[in-house]
Enzyme design. Structure first.
Site, mmCIF file in Angstrom:
data_model
loop_
_atom_site.group_PDB
_atom_site.id
_atom_site.type_symbol
_atom_site.label_atom_id
_atom_site.label_comp_id
_atom_site.label_asym_id
_atom_site.label_seq_id
_atom_site.Cartn_x
_atom_site.Cartn_y
_atom_site.Cartn_z
ATOM 1 N N GLU A 195 20.165 -32.251 30.945
ATOM 2 C CA GLU A 195 19.063 -32.193 31.914
ATOM 3 C C GLU A 195 18.858 -33.533 32.636
ATOM 4 O OE1 GLU A 195 15.711 -30.702 29.632
ATOM 5 O OE2 GLU A 195 16.263 -28.644 30.111
ATOM 6 N N GLU A 264 20.155 -22.747 28.692
ATOM 7 C CA GLU A 264 18.872 -22.651 28.003
ATOM 8 C C GLU A 264 18.017 -21.578 28.650
ATOM 9 O OE1 GLU A 264 16.608 -26.196 27.373
ATOM 10 O OE2 GLU A 264 18.338 -27.357 26.649
#
Length: 880
Positions: A195, A264
């Site tokens: 991320e 995710e």
């Protein structure tokens, strides 16, 4: 013991996951697979030469014990997962800067990966090394911030050097253990960074250069499998950029040569101390997943499939609770969360039925069905010859059902739902129609065979006072206030600060004249500050980088001002983590003195890291006996800064064990020396929870919350592998005062099952594998829906509390019969299910030997109770 034979339309004996796992292992070489390669094209990962539609289950190995891993992996596989995904936790493997790696116990990565491989599942290994994950310091070891000249996650040579050493270590570890797929192992994909796109702009050009370096470094390790980066739109050409979020059906990678991956899928959310509990509806989660595959996705991972527990001091922060349940399909203890687990299992089965068509087509055909309705059709040549076709029909209207025409047939689409047609004709599954059972978790006091819990936890408690202030010889004194982590190195939550404050007679007179006491003022602090004067508590402040103002009361002469700073999980998200720190920021002063403010930032301070009880390890079996404990009287008033200990016996059976610490304040707990985590009986806000949860519409973490006005967490998981049959040592450190005599040992299980299935539900997905079903020679109308009830392993359906085939009213635990009711409902369901771990009940007039109301759509509603089984053996399927 022989099992009575019963009608197959009513009952089917089910094997437990671990046993069924052994029966359905793929062809393997040794313990794992025959060696195979993994690559990718624009459509999907290519596994052993074939495109695959893959479902992945997120399971973090340190958040469970090794004894739990096989069951978690087996339940993931049974739920339809092809892959297990985990991070690698640097902080767990390298606590000190010396090149010592801890791969033992919960951190035995190789053992975990081998169990995944032996189950026949693949593994996606996310090396990071930054992981976020609501893990302490984002997974970084705290010693990393002390490397001279270091800046995390940017084009910084000291950081890159340390990162490369760690990533290389993990890749070499997998290679040496022969765990890559080309070696016959399960590892099919790796991830570098995590991320980073969320923070990259904070680092400017150095951030962009770092992304290129990280990708080049990873590829240079020659791991032989694809690498991914998530939330990284500028991922280099040979790295797959992937999506994270609640919905990823609109995501497109940054190159037409890359497949669409969802690393995710947030199927719930984490919880903070003082917060309510988030829940994501099964219908919305299934809708998001179906839309992802509908619109071209090929790899989807549930974050989390099993959340587990933040044992010890591993929870991130600030203020993340010890439980990491995450509202996942498997709960914190590894029990199935129903209906989420079962509804997703059905979804995965439907997607697998579509897989031949999904991999045959390079892209779907799109068809508009209405203002908020659309179809995506996949068709092509099947591997076995012949044409294959699958379709997804979506209604993205949040309020209204839609009636659409597709391929000459009519279909009803509930709001915010997707219907899946594996043959482009018949609906196998709709995301809004839940046929899976609901399980109600029951938390019961641990009972003895005599029916009481008196012998499980001792009524006798011992107490040990923790010194307030400087307690040991390893303290030191220096000028000024030091940053908390620079002193503790995160070896403890606690840091004592002591300075001497001299108060004159004039000061006392000045305060009396003005009617005000002096005040401690700190520009900014985190997470907890406790202020003592002469070892008496003046007050506490809780917050994340908040201003601290605390009135204090001094006496004439010399006074000891004691400040205790505490961490409750280090920051795990954001840019410049190495600069976040803990304790104090800015200036600290005492105001209200006659001659002006006292600048504490320039005072001489004595520091002591941690607690005396921590240093003496009074929580371990060995060292507990050496401490000078005293008997705690039952009428004793709650005291701050106390150690308590007692003993308890392990409850019978196999149900997960928890400690109910709702009577305590704030502190930490250990069982037989194992640190089960922080506890805190802080109350969640009273407002904000929904009385009803509407699955329709986009989900966010404040939607469908529960537990408002109650303690955020009161039950704390104690893995059975940490327990002895009896005399288990329980030690608590209590900061604020509590009543240990009200602590109880409890067990958790799915004690109540409810099912509600109507005649309009679809035929069971397992029937689609019946010869003739897919080719149309068997009529779909000839197959009735089913209700499936299933207790957890080691339990049987002990009673049927309610059963009605007709028009029952209400919901789970509140069912009642309607005007239409088949009189034999209870006896038929009881005969089919009672005494069994699992049963199927056909929802039809034939099964219930009557049509109680002709021309009316009928529903079967059942409530059953599960109890521990004396006979935990499992027999083969009944074939009568």
């Amino acid at each position: 013991m022989a099992e009575p034979t019963r009608n197959v339309s009513l009952q089917w004996r089910i094997l437990p996951p671990i046993l069924s796992l052994l029966l359905y292992l793929p062809i393997v070489s040794g313990s794992f697979f025959k060696p195979f390669n993994v690559s990718y094209d624009h459509r999907a990962l290519i596994v052993a030469g074939k495109r695959r539609m893959l479902v992945s289950a997120g399971v973090h190995y340190p958040r469970a014990t090794p004894e739990m891993w096989p069951d978690l992996i087996a339940k993931s596989k049974e739920g339809g997962a092809d892959v297990v995904q985990t991070y690698v936790f640097w902080v767990a493997t390298s606590l000190l800067r010396v090149r010592f790696y801890n791969f033992e116990g919960r951190y035995d990565l190789v053992k975990f990966v081998k169990i995944v491989g032996s189950s026949g599942l693949y593994l996606h290994l996310r090396i990071g090394p930054y992981v976020c994950a609501e893990w302490n310091f984002g997974g970084f070891p705290v010693w990393l911030r002390d490397v001279p000249g270091i800046e995390f996650r940017t084009d910084n040579e000291p950081f890159k050097k340390e990162m490369q050493k760690f990533v290389t270590k993990i890749v070499d570890l997998m290679r040496e253990a022969k765990l890559f797929c080309w070696q016959g192992g399960p590892v099919i994909m790796l991830q570098i960074e995590n991320e980073y796109g969320d923070v990259e702009k904070s680092y400017g050009q150095k951030g962009k250069d770092y992304v290129k370096w990280a990708a080049s470094m990873a590829l240079g390790l020659d791991a032989g499998v694809p690498w991914a980066m998530c939330k990284q739109t500028d991922a280099p050409e040979n790295i797959i950029d992937a999506c994270n979020g609640y919905y990823c059906d609109g995501f497109k990678p940054n190159s037409k040569t890359k497949p669409v991956l969802w690393t995710e899928d947030w199927d719930g959310w984490y919880t903070k101390w003082g917060g309510s509990l988030p829940h994501r509806p099964a219908e919305d989660l299934a809708f998001a997943v179906a839309r992802f595959y509908q619109r071209g996705g090929s790899f989807q991972n549930y974050y989390m499939y099993f959340g587990g527990t933040n044992f010890g001091r591993t929870s991130g922060g600030p203020f993340y609770i010890t439980s990491y349940d995450y509202d996942a399909p498997l709960d914190e203890y590894g029990l199935r969360s129903e209906p989420k687990w079962g509804h997703l299992k059905d979804l995965h089965a439907a997607i697998k039925l579509c897989e031949p068509a999904l991999v045959a087509a390079d892209a779907p055909q799109y068809k508009k069905l209405g203002s908020n309705q659309e179809a995506h059709i996949y068709h092509g040549d099947g591997e076995a010859g012949g044409k294959v076709c699958a379709a997804f029909l979506a209604n993205i209207d949040e309020h209204k059902s839609a009636y659409v025409k597709f391929n000459g047939q009519s279909y009803t689409l509930p709001p915010w739902s997707v219907s899946i047609l594996p043959d482009c004709r018949h609906v196998a599954y709709n995301t809004a129609k839940v046929g899976a059972q609901t399980s109600v978790k029951t938390v019961e006091p641990a009972m003895t065979p005599l029916g009481n819990n008196a012998s499980y936890i001792s009524k006798s408690w011992m107490a040990l006072k923790e010194p307030i202030g400087i307690w040991g010889e390893n303290n030191f004194t220096t000028q000024g206030l030091l940053e908390h982590l620079n002193v503790t190195k995160d070896q403890s939550d606690y840091l004592w600060h002591r300075t001497r404050i001299s108060v004159s007679e004039d000061d006392i007179s000045f305060w009396k004249k003005n009617g005000a006491n002096p005040t401690l003022s700190v520009d900014s602090m985190r997470d907890v500050l406790r202020v003592f004067v002469n070892k008496q508590l003046s007050g506490s402040i809780v917050g994340h980088w908040v201003k601290a103002v605390q009135p204090v009361l001094f006496v004439q002469g010399n006074n000891d001002l004691l400040l205790l700073t505490q961490t409750v999980g280090l920051q795990n998200y954001g840019a410049f983590l190495e600069k976040d720190g803990a304790g104090f920021r800015g200036k600290a002063k005492l105001t209200g003195f006659k001659n002006g403010d006292v600048d504490l930032s320039k005072s001489s301070w004595t520091y002591q890291v941690g607690l005396k009880g921590e240093a003496e390890k009074v929580y371990t079996v060995e060292h507990s006996e050496k401490a000078e404990w005293s008997t705690l009287e039952t009428e004793a008033s709650p005291s701050i800064f106390m150690w308590y200990k007692t003993y308890f016996n392990t409850p019978d059976g196999t149900d997960p064990v928890v400690l109910d610490l709702g009577s305590m304040g704030k502190g930490q707990a250990w069982v037989n020396g194992h640190h089960i985590g922080r506890y805190w009986s802080i109350i969640a806000q009273k407002d904000g929870c929904d009385k009803t949860c509407d699955y329709r519409g986009a989900y966010h973490s404040d939607k469908c919350t529960t537990n408002c006005g109650k303690p955020t967490q009161t039950r704390y998981h104690v893995p059975r592998s940490w327990l002895k049959p009896d005399s288990n040592l329980l030690v608590l450190f209590e900061e604020t005062g509590g009543n240990p005599f009200k602590i109880s040992v409890k067990t958790v299980t799915a004690g109540i099952l409810c099912g509600q299935v109507s005649e309009s539900h679809y035929p069971p997905l397992r029937k689609w594998s019946t010869p003739g079903f897919m080719n149309g020679t068997m009529s779909i109308n000839s197959v009735a829906p089913e209700m499936h009830l299933r207790c957890e392993e080691g339990h049987v359906i002990s009673s049927i509390e309610f059963a009605s085939y007709g028009t029952p009213r209400g919901s789970c635990e509140k069912f009642s019969t309607g005007k239409c009711h088949a009189s034999k409902s209870l006896s038929i369901v009881s005969e089919a299910c009672q005494g069994l771990n699992s049963c199927f009940i056909e929802v039809s007039n034939t099964a219930f030997q009557s049509d109680p109301c002709r021309g009316t759509l009928k529903t079967l509603a059942v409530m059953a109770r599960c109890s521990p089984s004396e006979d935990t053996g499992y027999l083969s399927f009944s074939t009568a």
